[in-house]
Structures are given as structure tokens and as C-alpha cells.
Design an enzyme around this catalytic site. Sequence first.
Site, PDB file in Angstrom:
ATOM      1  CB  SER A  58      -0.907   0.006   1.234  1.00 49.72           C
ATOM      2  OG  SER A  58      -1.593   1.238   1.345  1.00 49.72           O
ATOM      3  CB  THR A  71      -6.082   3.063  -5.643  1.00 50.31           C
ATOM      4  OG1 THR A  71      -5.531   1.778  -5.336  1.00 50.31           O
ATOM      5  CG2 THR A  71      -7.464   3.172  -5.032  1.00 50.31           C
ATOM      6  CE  LYS A 107      -7.431  -2.293  -4.899  1.00 50.91           C
ATOM      7  NZ  LYS A 107      -8.337  -1.411  -4.163  1.00 50.91           N
ATOM      8  CG  HIS A 133     -11.305   1.395  -1.516  1.00 54.19           C
ATOM      9  ND1 HIS A 133     -10.290   1.782  -2.358  1.00 54.19           N
ATOM     10  CD2 HIS A 133     -10.830   1.593  -0.262  1.00 54.19           C
ATOM     11  CE1 HIS A 133      -9.268   2.217  -1.657  1.00 54.19           C
ATOM     12  NE2 HIS A 133      -9.564   2.100  -0.367  1.00 54.19           N
TER      13      HIS A 133
END
Length: 434
Positions: free
Chosen positions: A137, A186, A307, A331
Site C-alpha cells: 500500500s 487506485t 484499480k 474498495h
Amino acid sequence: MSVPDDPAAARGIGRRAQSDIYRAGISGARPAVPVHPEALEQAARKALSAEAFAYIAGGAGAGRTMDANRAAFDRWQVWPRPLRDVSDRDLSTSFLGKTRPSPLLLAPLGVMEMAHPEADLAVARAAASLGVPYVLSNQASFPMEQVAEASGGARLFQLYWSSSDELNASLLRRAEASGCEAVVVTLDTHLLGWRTRDLDLAYLPFTRGLGIAQYTSDPVFQQLVRERARQAGPAPSVRMTPKTVIAGVSMARKAAPITGTGVRGGLRSPLPRAAVETFLDVFSTPALTWADLAKAREWTSLPIILKGIVHPDDASRAVDAGADGVWVSNHGGRQIDASVPTLAVLPEIVERVDGRVPVVFDSGVRGGADAFIALALGATMVALGRPYAYGLAIAGEAGVREVVRNVLAELDITLGLSGHTSIREIASDALRRT
């Protein structure tokens, strides 16, 4: 020892896992973490602080998207098919030009220091031991270089697109230099979701300096912080309470890469507060558009996976824009309440993509049977999220390893009981719609 590219690494894992558990049970030993998904979550609730559990387990609004993600799996049933030779089962699959031991990924989860002090280091080591690629992350608790040194396994890097292009470029350069295989951008967190559990506790970990290690270790971010500190006026007055002191100490400790001092020196410096405020300013940008994504190609030569794709039209556009992969995700229900569940749209997205790039799937996955259903509906890879965080909270690295092993074991057993011997054989005819 990591085995990221050994296609035989997960063969027979279902039989081995069950045998190991039952043999250990003869002497009274039980698994380090509960095997049943609901028991796993409840054990994690007991192990975590109220703030940590709310942050990890919570969703947006009333939690309807989380419920919908799970309900979508209930609409599918696996056909049992006996009297087939399934003694040799192969979970390996191809992803990003390599043969992987299994179709499982570990999704990017931030602020894992809330679950365990070793956070991403423990997760990375556990993933590498099973040959499962770990998506680190952007909100990790340790810098990517330290995670790379700790694990040596297959890693991808997740980028939250910052409002600073210089910072984005720096993060991607570091990801490539540290050995990441791809970048996962993301897209669905350009605004922070309305997360009611966190709001009820008035708690956001980033305001305490947690989960910003990729930033405080970055030279571009460090310069942004120093510039902010030079221009800042006096610190705003706050009511001093024990929690205020704890937050200040946390910020000072996490800003050490910038201040160059310990906690005591950090408490006297304006830099820790400036680091948190800078992060909150640059973390994301609601102005991000498709046109901006082209910049990523200038910043890195790594494959780029997008994503947060849920609408089929966005999947088509992502492929047309040259994305190297599409990641179907809402998510984990953390961004929009009453969002479309990902499994419900997976078949249509797979049809739109038409094999041109891999399709990664997440949101609602709790076990190996869930992974089987997603693969049968066309996913190339399936990403696991909250369950491994629960394992981390309960038993650290060993807990993560057991959770991931259990998912792989159930997938292996489901593969055989449905009459298949290879992941490549699974198709929608392995399922019945309820």
C-alpha cells in the site's frame, strides 16, 4: 524462503493444510487463527483497539456495499462433479508474464501498524513464503525499500494519485528501483469515503502520523514538508488532554525521517505537524481524469493496473487507454454506500476486456470458495483483503500465513470437488445461478 515463481508451490495445499491441522490436534494444538471467516473477524475484534477495528472492518455509510458484496456471492453455487480423477491439482496461473503458484494476491491495506508492530514486513514475509504476490500500500507503515529487503517476494506497488506530480513520479521511481513488478493505481479514493465507524470515533490514523511511511521517506515529500514548515505561522492552540499528548508523540515518532531526531526533538520541531498537514493536502486529488493517467507512462516502465473499476464502460476505456490490467473493486465497500457489488458486474467486465489484459477481482472475498466463484466468472487473479489483516492482528506473520494458506487450501479442495484439476479449466459452467 520465498517461492514466488514456483508453479508447484501450492499443489496439494488443501490436503497438506488439513493434515497439518488434524495431526497437530492430536496433541491438543489448534490453529493460530480461527479458520471460519466469522470467527476470524470476531477474534480480530478482541485483539484490536476499537479505533483499529473500526478502520479495518468498517465500510462507507450504513455498510450496504459490504453487505451487497457478500450477497453477490450467495447468488452463485458450485456444481459438485464426482468420479473424475482429481488426485493431482494445479493452482498455478499466468499473471504479468510469469507463472504464479496460485491466482491469489494480497490486496493493498494501509496502516497495518494498527494491527501489529511489524505491519507490512510481517505481511510481506508471509506472502513470500507461500508465493503469493503482495500489493504494498501507498499508506504502508514501512518504506517500500525496507519491505523489499525483508521479504524478497513478488511485490506490486499501489499508488494513490497525489496532487503533486513530482511526488507521484518519485514514488513510482522508488517502486521500480526497489523491485516491484507493477504499479496499481487506485482510482476510487480521489475523495475519502463517508466512513461512519471512523467518524463516530473521530479517528483518522493519518492525523497521528500513522500510515505515511512512504511519504516521510520520500525526498520530494520531505522538501514539501520543509517548505510548509518555513511558511507556517504559530501552531493553532489545542486543548491539552492525554490523547493530545499521545497524538503528538506519535507524530513526532513517525516524522523522524524528516526531523532527524528522536521523539523529544520532534516534539519541539514544527516538522511533524507540517508532515501530517502536508500529507492531508497532497494525499489525493478530485481533479484526476483519464488524461492525467498518461503521465504515469513517463514516470515508470512498469506495467500499470487500474484499480477501482466497476462500470463496464470504464473497463473498456481503461484497456483502450493502454492499461496493462483492470482491477475490479469497490474498495471493499469503503467508498460509496449502496455501490454496485463487484461480483455482479465481473462477467460483463470480463466480456468487455475480452482477454486483452488480466482482470483482478476483489471486494467481499472471505475464503477459497469465493475465489473459485470469481475465477469461474472470468477473473484472472483474486485479491484478499480484510481476512489477512485479521490474521495479522491475532498472530502476526504466522497469522497472515495461516489465513492465506487456508484460503488456498479451500480453493484447492473446491477445485477438486468440482471435478477440476487446474485453474485454467474453471469456467462459468462450474457454477449454477440461484
